[in-house]
Design a protein around this motif. Structure first.
Motif, PDB file in Angstrom:
ATOM      1  N   LYS A 277       0.797  -1.231   0.000  1.00  0.00           N
ATOM      2  CA  LYS A 277       0.000   0.000   0.000  1.00  0.00           C
ATOM      3  C   LYS A 277       0.831   1.283   0.000  1.00  0.00           C
ATOM      4  N   LYS A 294      -1.767   6.299  -4.271  1.00  0.00           N
ATOM      5  CA  LYS A 294      -3.052   6.758  -4.773  1.00  0.00           C
ATOM      6  C   LYS A 294      -3.053   6.589  -6.292  1.00  0.00           C
ATOM      7  N   GLY A 295      -3.836   5.646  -6.793  1.00  0.00           N
ATOM      8  CA  GLY A 295      -3.873   5.426  -8.230  1.00  0.00           C
ATOM      9  C   GLY A 295      -2.586   4.811  -8.746  1.00  0.00           C
ATOM     10  N   TYR A 296      -2.241   5.136 -10.006  1.00  0.00           N
ATOM     11  CA  TYR A 296      -1.086   4.501 -10.645  1.00  0.00           C
ATOM     12  C   TYR A 296       0.245   5.022 -10.104  1.00  0.00           C
ATOM     13  N   SER A 297       0.451   6.323 -10.130  1.00  0.00           N
ATOM     14  CA  SER A 297       1.734   6.879  -9.684  1.00  0.00           C
ATOM     15  C   SER A 297       1.571   7.978  -8.639  1.00  0.00           C
ATOM     16  N   GLY A 298       0.351   8.208  -8.193  1.00  0.00           N
ATOM     17  CA  GLY A 298       0.124   9.236  -7.191  1.00  0.00           C
ATOM     18  C   GLY A 298       0.324   8.714  -5.775  1.00  0.00           C
ATOM     19  N   TYR A 299       0.432   9.651  -4.841  1.00  0.00           N
ATOM     20  CA  TYR A 299       0.594   9.259  -3.446  1.00  0.00           C
ATOM     21  C   TYR A 299       0.304  10.453  -2.545  1.00  0.00           C
TER      22      TYR A 299
END
Length: 365
Positions: A277, A294-299
């Protein structure tokens, strides 16, 4: 013959404020660069340094002038020092090869021992030390600087709490430009670059940090196999040992990559812990970043600036004293513990085998 009268005059003058229950500490060797941690330690009432063993008189005299201890405290052998000042504990600050001899001298007398990392120069030495410690019921601790990093403790807690999910990968990077380049003492350099006295080069000197941390993180679970590659990028400075290594630890559902080196342009002791995660970045002793995917490459990122750990966990000698007095019980596979460092030595032994044979080495379960 030592002047016992002079020694005890020093003891009264310099240590008279110590509490009666202060641990009487002997120091075995002065060649290790970390010895300044005890010689320059601020006056506390938990530990009193009562004797030193060092055969190199020039080294002893140089450090005596720098740190203010009298030469009357310096003995030629452990047996001589033990008989004269009767320490409760001994801290090893000579070569890694000397660790076994320290335990052989101290354990039968019930004297507790703490050594600088790694525990031993080889797995064979470690097994002998472990047997002596258990037979004579002494504490045998291994001191790692990273053990008191509040960021490492926070990262461990975040992993245990499930904040980043199940563990998948850990990357640990440790080292500096190399002992000669950073200007360590000639005595320290002499044993660091000696394969007999240090067990290897960077693979031992800094590979032990990652192996120790992974054994803690995995709570004693051993890797299934160890794969290591070493290089010698500074043959002019380290002609007898490796100075760069990559060690891969393969577990059932996770992997660790350890990168110990004497070729980093900037000194470092950092770690990245990846879960399903998110990830924890231990940037240094005080700075930590937590990223949740968060999503593909977000955080989403949270940054921490952590204060020093509370006593006795901010100082290896305070912790040593607390453990001896049974005020502190180390948790399972704590980085200081003997159970952790026996596995750490198995990992290092496997890494040395792998680098030599150019094949992965399996660990016995």
């Amino acid at each position: 013959m030592k002047s016992i009268a002079s020694f005890f005059l020093y003891f009264i003058l310099f240590c008279g404020t110590a509490q009666e229950q202060a641990i009487r500490l002997g120091v075995a060797g002065l060649s290790h660069g970390h010895v300044g941690w005890i010689l320059g330690r601020e006056n506390k009432e938990d530990v009193v340094m009562v004797g030193i063993v060092e055969t190199d008189r020039n080294l002893a005299e140089r450090l005596s002038k720098a740190h203010g201890f009298p030469m009357e405290m310096v003995f030629n052998t452990l047996d001589e020092m033990i008989a004269a000042v009767k320490p409760d504990a001994v801290a090893g600050f000579g070569s890694i090869y000397d660790h076994l001899a320290i335990v052989e001298a101290c354990a039968p007398k019930g004297i507790h021992v703490m050594v600088e990392k790694p525990l031993a120069v080889s797995l064979d030495h470690a097994k002998k030390m472990n047997a002596l410690a258990k037979k004579h019921n002494i504490h045998l601790l291994t001191n790692y600087e990273t053990s008191w990093y509040p960021t490492n403790v926070k990262a461990f807690e975040l992993l245990q709490q499930g904040t980043i999910g199940e563990l998948r990968k850990v990357i640990v990077r440790d080292g500096h430009k190399g002992p000669k380049k950073i200007g360590v003492s000639k005595e320290f350099l002499s044993f660091l670059t000696d394969p007999k006295l240090n067990g290897g080069g960077a693979i031992m000197d800094f590979g032990c940090y990652g192996a120790n941390l992974m054994t803690w993180i995995q709570q004693g679970k051993k890797p299934n196999k160890v794969t290591a590659v070493t290089q010698q990028l500074q043959p002019e400075n380290n002609p007898k040992v490796d100075d760069d290594a990559t060690i891969i630890l393969s577990y059932d559902t996770a992997m660790a990559i350890l990168e110990p080196s004497w070729n980093w342009p900037i000194g470092r002791k950092d770690m990245e812990i990846y879960g399903v995660k998110g990830v924890v970045y231990v940037d240094n002793q005080h700075d930590l970043r937590l990223r949740i995917a968060k999503g593909y490459s977000g955080y989403e990122e949270e940054q921490f600036r952590l204060e020093e750990r509370p006593e006795p966990f901010n100082d290896p000698f305070s912790l040593f004293a607390s453990v001896i007095r049974e005020e502190t019980v180390l948790p399972p596979y704590d980085p200081y513990s003997l159970e952790n460092n026996m596995i750490t030595m198995e990992i290092l032994d496997a890494a040395l085998q792998s680098a030599k044979t150019q094949r992965s080495a399996e660990l016995k379960k």
